[in-house]
Design a protein around this motif. Structure first.
Motif, PDB file in Angstrom:
ATOM      1  N   HIS A 246       0.494  -1.192  -0.582  1.00 24.72           N
ATOM      2  CA  HIS A 246       0.055  -0.049  -0.176  1.00 24.72           C
ATOM      3  C   HIS A 246       0.656   1.029  -0.115  1.00 24.72           C
ATOM      4  O   HIS A 246      -0.345   2.291  -0.055  1.00 24.72           O
ATOM      5  CB  HIS A 246      -1.129  -0.073   1.511  1.00 24.72           C
ATOM      6  N   CYS A 257      -8.115   0.835  -4.393  1.00 20.48           N
ATOM      7  CA  CYS A 257      -6.879  -0.279  -3.634  1.00 20.48           C
ATOM      8  C   CYS A 257      -7.595  -0.482  -2.643  1.00 20.48           C
ATOM      9  O   CYS A 257      -8.557  -0.064  -2.004  1.00 20.48           O
ATOM     10  CB  CYS A 257      -5.590  -0.117  -3.605  1.00 20.48           C
ATOM     11  N   CYS A 259      -7.423  -1.202   0.083  1.00 22.54           N
ATOM     12  CA  CYS A 259      -7.302  -0.512   1.405  1.00 22.54           C
ATOM     13  C   CYS A 259      -8.099   0.703   1.720  1.00 22.54           C
ATOM     14  O   CYS A 259      -8.149   1.691   2.309  1.00 22.54           O
ATOM     15  CB  CYS A 259      -5.976   0.243   1.243  1.00 22.54           C
ATOM     16  N   LYS A 261      -7.614   3.231  -0.584  1.00 21.79           N
ATOM     17  CA  LYS A 261      -6.882   4.715  -1.258  1.00 21.79           C
ATOM     18  C   LYS A 261      -6.574   4.421  -2.867  1.00 21.79           C
ATOM     19  O   LYS A 261      -7.474   3.009  -3.078  1.00 21.79           O
ATOM     20  CB  LYS A 261      -5.459   4.085  -1.096  1.00 21.79           C
ATOM     21  N   CYS A 264      -1.736   2.592  -4.974  1.00 20.51           N
ATOM     22  CA  CYS A 264      -1.295   1.450  -4.361  1.00 20.51           C
ATOM     23  C   CYS A 264      -0.301   0.982  -4.971  1.00 20.51           C
ATOM     24  O   CYS A 264      -0.617   0.478  -6.340  1.00 20.51           O
ATOM     25  CB  CYS A 264      -1.708   0.851  -3.374  1.00 20.51           C
TER      26      CYS A 264
HETATM   27 ZN   LIG Z   1      -4.068   0.042  -0.862  1.00 18.64          ZN
END
Ligand SMILES: [Zn+2]
Length: 406
Positions: A246, A257, A259, A261, A264
């Protein structure tokens, strides 16, 4: 520096742990050798050995010549076929249940499909049911079944027993997964992030052949990593140590992504990203060889086929694979310069692809002086640790706790 006092029980536990871990690492050792390695008095060593033999955790196994003429010393060995642990591993859209002996023998392994954002409590129930059915079905001997090791993707909470976030594997944040499995199965549970669990298994099975520090890179559907210093696997203040996948690499217009965001490393260098990018540009003109390999069918595009096409000189496939190898090596070079690991260990199917592995090696040398050249190798246990890692978490915990269950 130690900042806690030690009482007698703490000391006894610590000495027992040192003996068990030394035998796990080195195989058979005599009492004399153990005492000198661990700085224990002969009397203390005799007492600990007697205790561990009495509990069936170690046994006397023949003898070896001692230094002095004609004398022999009895060798102590772990009774590692007589204890075992259960394992549960939870990833995105799938889980597995397993059992492993302390010597690394897998007793059973079963994968269980899950929905994305699986309901947490119900998933624990489902997986506990699978565990119990497998235990009944399994013909092999478990010996003493100690507990259950849980490996989950994402971030473990500060108490070490809660899943803070699993990045969409489970639907609940701050989920007390150890309590939940303990209630369902009746066995004590320990928890780890899944990549840290793989590194822990890698170190456990490597026995004495391990360098001081290891940076372990796992490329599965995403990219994860873990870092060990000696026997300790670093967690970081927020328990997010080595979230290499990440690291932001695309500043504008990167892909989203898991996560939350975008841009990444994982969105351009993971096997899934390589596959998706190739699917997006698949055509007879841009990716002629990949087109042939897949009969022009986007569904037939796999990471392995993209890398096969790249190896054969397909320009589109080369562009995608080379960008992935470059981005991954850039992140790894930062690790080398920052952490100075003894070794980088690569884990995942993609490293079975000769093109990607050699490309990554070439990229790793670019801009790196010889003083920073770091050994990088594919895990000796590549693709086999998933079956063992979760169960070995509990075995490791047991030995580190001096073979005491409370
Ligand atoms: Zn990510």
């Amino acid at each position: 520096m130690r900042t806690e006092g030690d009482n007698m029980i703490g000391l006894r536990r610590q000495n027992r742990a040192a003996v068990l871990l030394a035998l796990q690492r080195h195989g058979g050792l005599s009492r004399k050798r153990l005492a000198s390695m661990l700085h224990l008095t002969p009397a203390a060593m005799t007492k600990i050995a007697a205790e561990l033999i009495g509990e069936g955790l170690i046994f006397e196994d023949g003898s070896v010549p001692s230094g002095s003429a004609g004398r022999r010393e009895i060798v102590l060995r772990l009774n590692d076929q007589s204890i075992s642990a259960l394992g549960v591993s939870i990833g995105l859209g799938k889980a597995s249940v397993s059992a492993v002996r302390a010597d690394g023998t897998v007793l059973f392994f079963e994968t269980v499909p899950l929905p994305i954002r699986a309901p947490a409590e119900r998933t624990v129930q489902l997986l506990s049911d699978h565990l119990m059915k497998q235990i009944q079905r399994c013909k092999q001997s478990f010996g003493r079944l100690l507990g259950v090791g849980i490996a989950v993707r994402g971030v473990v909470g500060a108490d070490g027993r809660t899943v803070k976030t699993s990045f969409d594997a489970l639907d609940t944040e701050d989920f007390p997964i150890c309590d939940s499995f303990e209630a369902q199965t009746g066995y004590p549970a320990v928890l780890s992030n899944n990549v840290r669990a793989l590194l822990s298994a890698e170190l456990y099975l490597s026995r004495s052949e391990k360098p001081e520090s290891v940076f372990f890179l796992r490329c599965g559907s995403g990219i994860g990593a873990a870092f060990s210093d000696g026997d300790e696997i670093m967690e970081g203040d927020r328990r997010q140590c080595a979230e290499i996948g990440h690291i932001p690499v695309i500043r504008h217009g990167g892909k989203p992504c898991h996560c939350g965001k975008s841009g990444c490393l994982e969105t351009i260098a993971s096997p899934a990203a390589i596959q998706a990018e190739a699917q997006a540009i698949l055509s007879e003109s841009e990716t002629p060889l990949l087109w042939k390999l897949t009969n022009g069918g986007s569904n037939a595009v796999t990471t392995a086929r993209v890398l096969q096409a790249a190896r054969g000189g397909d320009e589109g496939a080369l562009r995608i694979a080379d960008r992935a190898a470059q981005a991954l090596s850039d992140a790894l070079k930062s690790v080398v310069y920052l952490m100075d690991p003894g070794k980088i260990v690569l884990y995942g199917k993609i490293f079975e692809q000769p093109y990607f592995l050699s490309r990554l090696r070439t990229e790793m040398d670019v801009g790196v002086d010889t003083a920073h050249a770091t050994p990088m190798e594919k895990s000796r246990f590549n693709l086999t640790l998933e079956e063992k890692a979760a169960g070995l978490l509990y075995i490791n915990h047991f030995y580190q706790n001096g073979g005491m269950e409370e």
